[in-house]
Design a protein around this motif. Sequence first.
Motif, PDB file in Angstrom:
ATOM      1  N   UNK A   1       0.209  -5.019 -11.320  1.00 31.04           N
ATOM      2  CA  UNK A   1       0.803  -6.280 -10.877  1.00 31.04           C
ATOM      3  C   UNK A   1       0.562  -6.530  -9.381  1.00 31.04           C
ATOM      4  N   UNK A   2       0.693  -5.498  -8.560  1.00 27.12           N
ATOM      5  CA  UNK A   2       0.588  -5.668  -7.108  1.00 27.12           C
ATOM      6  C   UNK A   2      -0.840  -5.594  -6.575  1.00 27.12           C
ATOM      7  N   UNK A   3      -1.681  -4.808  -7.206  1.00 27.06           N
ATOM      8  CA  UNK A   3      -3.038  -4.598  -6.696  1.00 27.06           C
ATOM      9  C   UNK A   3      -3.946  -5.774  -7.066  1.00 27.06           C
TER      10      UNK A   3
ATOM     11  N   UNK B   1       0.825  -1.210   0.000  1.00 23.33           N
ATOM     12  CA  UNK B   1       0.000   0.000   0.000  1.00 23.33           C
ATOM     13  C   UNK B   1       0.858   1.258   0.000  1.00 23.33           C
ATOM     14  N   UNK B   2       1.948   1.255   0.758  1.00 22.76           N
ATOM     15  CA  UNK B   2       2.855   2.408   0.777  1.00 22.76           C
ATOM     16  C   UNK B   2       3.512   2.614  -0.583  1.00 22.76           C
ATOM     17  N   UNK B   3       3.963   1.536  -1.205  1.00 21.46           N
ATOM     18  CA  UNK B   3       4.578   1.638  -2.524  1.00 21.46           C
ATOM     19  C   UNK B   3       3.587   2.159  -3.557  1.00 21.46           C
ATOM     20  N   UNK B   4       2.382   1.637  -3.528  1.00 23.07           N
ATOM     21  CA  UNK B   4       1.388   2.028  -4.528  1.00 23.07           C
ATOM     22  C   UNK B   4       0.906   3.462  -4.330  1.00 23.07           C
ATOM     23  N   UNK B   5       0.736   3.911  -3.093  1.00 20.34           N
ATOM     24  CA  UNK B   5       0.332   5.301  -2.897  1.00 20.34           C
ATOM     25  C   UNK B   5       1.431   6.234  -3.370  1.00 20.34           C
ATOM     26  N   UNK B   6       2.665   5.834  -3.189  1.00 21.42           N
ATOM     27  CA  UNK B   6       3.780   6.652  -3.664  1.00 21.42           C
ATOM     28  C   UNK B   6       3.726   6.799  -5.186  1.00 21.42           C
ATOM     29  N   UNK B   7       3.458   5.710  -5.872  1.00 21.42           N
ATOM     30  CA  UNK B   7       3.352   5.745  -7.340  1.00 21.42           C
ATOM     31  C   UNK B   7       2.175   6.607  -7.789  1.00 21.42           C
ATOM     32  N   UNK B   8       1.017   6.402  -7.183  1.00 22.37           N
ATOM     33  CA  UNK B   8      -0.164   7.174  -7.591  1.00 22.37           C
ATOM     34  C   UNK B   8      -0.010   8.654  -7.269  1.00 22.37           C
TER      35      UNK B   8
ATOM     36  N   UNK C   1      -6.565   1.812  -5.769  1.00 21.79           N
ATOM     37  CA  UNK C   1      -6.059   0.441  -5.754  1.00 21.79           C
ATOM     38  C   UNK C   1      -6.730  -0.306  -4.612  1.00 21.79           C
ATOM     39  N   UNK C   2      -6.967  -1.577  -4.815  1.00 21.09           N
ATOM     40  CA  UNK C   2      -7.460  -2.437  -3.751  1.00 21.09           C
ATOM     41  C   UNK C   2      -6.488  -3.589  -3.573  1.00 21.09           C
ATOM     42  N   UNK C   3      -6.217  -3.902  -2.323  1.00 15.89           N
ATOM     43  CA  UNK C   3      -5.354  -5.009  -1.942  1.00 15.89           C
ATOM     44  C   UNK C   3      -6.163  -5.924  -1.027  1.00 15.89           C
TER      45      UNK C   3
END
Length: 131
Positions: free
Chosen positions: A108-110, A40-47, A126-128
């Motif tokens: 890939x991650x979500x 979640x931290x990685x994806x929020x950084x990207x978004x 994103x949903x995890x």
Amino acid sequence: MAGLVTREAVTLAGRAERARVARAFVAGVLGPGHPCGADAELLVSELFGNSVRHSASNDVGETITVAVKTRGGFVRVEVTDRSGPGVPEPRAAGSEAEGGRGLHLVARLATRWGWQRRRGRTVTWVELSYD
């Protein structure tokens, strides 16, 4: 943990250096050791970075809002910005390109991801999932 329901949001200046605050916010909401925390931290950084680069939220005085929702084994992170001219979609990146791979990482991650327009703003989410 599966029954817990959380919904929190923070609004930040649309500047690249605020991405670390967005990551810290997500980590704080999810708490230490959360099974989706690192992703979640990685994806929020990207978004968040995409919002700064590709939307009007990087104009002086503009903002980006990050929201975290948890419920029944899912985490949803939403990043809302002032819409830019394009839409969030993965694009091809050459082997030497320095950018263009972020949404491929998101996909890939979500568990699921997407976007929608709301009154002049774009919400990318994103949903995890976790057990």
